[in-house]
Design a protein around this motif. Sequence first.
Motif, PDB file in Angstrom:
ATOM      1  N   THR A  79       0.850  -1.193   0.000  1.00  0.00           N
ATOM      2  CA  THR A  79       0.000   0.000   0.000  1.00  0.00           C
ATOM      3  C   THR A  79       0.884   1.240   0.000  1.00  0.00           C
ATOM      4  N   LEU A 128       0.615   4.720  -0.022  1.00  0.00           N
ATOM      5  CA  LEU A 128      -0.391   5.777  -0.042  1.00  0.00           C
ATOM      6  C   LEU A 128       0.282   7.137  -0.035  1.00  0.00           C
ATOM      7  N   TYR A 186      -9.792  -5.852   7.464  1.00  0.00           N
ATOM      8  CA  TYR A 186      -8.620  -5.028   7.165  1.00  0.00           C
ATOM      9  C   TYR A 186      -7.377  -5.593   7.854  1.00  0.00           C
ATOM     10  N   GLU A 240      -2.673  -4.498   3.631  1.00  0.00           N
ATOM     11  CA  GLU A 240      -4.020  -4.537   3.073  1.00  0.00           C
ATOM     12  C   GLU A 240      -4.018  -4.701   1.557  1.00  0.00           C
ATOM     13  N   SER A 241      -3.135  -4.000   0.881  1.00  0.00           N
ATOM     14  CA  SER A 241      -3.113  -4.103  -0.583  1.00  0.00           C
ATOM     15  C   SER A 241      -2.788  -5.510  -1.040  1.00  0.00           C
ATOM     16  N   HIS A 251      -7.322   4.436   3.485  1.00  0.00           N
ATOM     17  CA  HIS A 251      -6.910   3.533   2.402  1.00  0.00           C
ATOM     18  C   HIS A 251      -8.026   3.386   1.377  1.00  0.00           C
ATOM     19  N   TYR A 252      -9.243   3.115   1.870  1.00  0.00           N
ATOM     20  CA  TYR A 252     -10.337   2.864   0.930  1.00  0.00           C
ATOM     21  C   TYR A 252     -10.955   4.146   0.398  1.00  0.00           C
ATOM     22  N   ASP A 306      -0.068   1.188  10.767  1.00  0.00           N
ATOM     23  CA  ASP A 306      -0.429   0.719   9.425  1.00  0.00           C
ATOM     24  C   ASP A 306       0.580   1.242   8.421  1.00  0.00           C
ATOM     25  N   ALA A 309       1.554   3.969   5.282  1.00  0.00           N
ATOM     26  CA  ALA A 309       0.700   5.148   5.346  1.00  0.00           C
ATOM     27  C   ALA A 309       0.790   5.857   6.691  1.00  0.00           C
TER      28      ALA A 309
END
Length: 441
Positions: free
Chosen positions: A17, A19, A239, A244-245, A306-307, A429, A432
Motif C-alpha cells: 500500500t 499511499l 482489514y 491490506e493491498s 486507504h479505501y 499501518d 501510510a
Amino acid sequence: MRARLHRLALAGLAAATTLLPVAGAAHATPPAPGAHGVLGSDFLWGVAASGFQSEGHAADSNWQRYIRNNPGWDTYGQSVDFRSRYPNDIALAASLGVKVFRVGIEWARVQPTPDGWDEDAFGFYDDVVNTIISAGMQPMLTLDHWVYPGWEAARGGWRNPDMVADWLANARKVVDRFAARNPVWVTVNEPVAYIMHEVRQNETDADEMLDRIADAHNQIYDYIHQVQPGAQVTSNVGYVAGAESQVNGPLMERIGDKLDFIGVDYYFGHEPPKNSVNQPDGSVPPPAGMWELPIRPEGIYFALQHYSRMFPDKPLWVVENGMPTEDGKPRADGYTRSDHLRDTVYWLQRAKADGMKVIGYNYWSITDNYEWGSYTPRFGLFTVDVRNDPELTRTPTDAVATYRQIVTTGGVPSTYTPVRAPSDCVLVDPPASCDSPVTVP
C-alpha cells in the motif's frame, strides 16, 4: 496468496500500500459536534452478529464438521441461543438507540438438503427481520458468514466447481424472500479470512476460491439490484494493517465495481517481526489469543483513508469493530471496552472531518458468541458466560452505557482526548501511518 493466508492464520488474525499523504490530515482537529455530532444525524450507528456464531440449535454444516475434527476446540453447544432469545437481544440493541442490526441468514438452516428449502427455517428469519424492523432498526443481512450446508461440504465446498451455482440458488431465494423489507446486504463476510479457514480446514485452493467468491458476489450483486432497486450492497473486508493491498487487494480488483459502499472491518494494528529469545528461529511467538493482538484505535483512520483513496466516490461503513477480552476479564493493560469505543469514535470523527465519506459504524458484537473454535474471546457489549452460566444471562459491560451516550450525542465531544495515544507509526499501518502520521492536538 496461500502462504500469506497461512501466516495470517498462525498469527491468529480472524477477520484478515503505498499511499500518498493527505495535506493537513495529520493535524486536523474535529469540529465541535453540535446537536448530532460531527458524524451527523443521518449517521448509521449499529450492532452486528452472525447466524452460526450466536444462534445455537445449528444445522449440519461445514463448521459443525470442523468443530468435530478439532478436538482441542470448544464444543459448540447452543452458543448464546439467539434462536430462542432473539426478541430480547434485538430489544437490547434497540435500547442503545442504534439504527442498524446486522445478522446472517444461514444457508445451512434454510436449505438442509440439496433439493429443497425449509419453510419453517425461513419463518424463523421472517420473525427475526420483522422484530428488527418493529424495534425501529434496519436489518443488515449477511448471505454467507463462512458457513454452508453439510451436504455442500460433502461435495467439497468451495473446491467443487458447482459451488457457485449452488450458492447462487440459495442466495436468490433469500433475496426474493427479504428484498421487500429493504435490508442492507452483505454478500460474503470477510472473503479472505473465509478463504483462510477453508484452506486450513478443507484443503481448498486459495486462488480458486477467491475467483469463485468474486464470481458469486458479482452475480448476486446484479440480482439484488434487479429485485430491490436502490439496494445498498457490499462484501466487507477484514482489514489487515500493513498488508491490506497484498491481502485484500486481489479481491477488491475483482469486486470493486460492484460495491455500493465499502464495508470495512477493523480490529488490530500492525505487529512487525522482531527477534525473540523465546523462539529458536528468532520469530515472534504466536499470541495466546485474540486478546493479545495489538489494539491501535487510530488504525481505523488509516483503514478508512486507504479505501477513501482507492474508491473516492464510494461511502465507507465500518461493518465490524470491537475489542476482545479473555473470558471477559479486565485487560492486563487496563484498557476498557468503553475506552476503546470512545477512542475509536474519536478517530471516526477525525476521518469524517478530513473528508472521508464515513456513513456508518457497527459494533461487533451485541453479545459474546462462538469465535470460530472458542468461547474465550469476548467481544460483546453484553457478555455471556457460555461455559459456566446455563441461563446464558446477558450482562451489560461498561460499554453499553457508553455506546448509548455516543449514539444519543452523535459522537464524542470535540474536547475529548483519546485514552490511548497514537502508537509509533510502524506499529499502526505502515507505510501510510508513517508517511502521514496522525497526532492528537
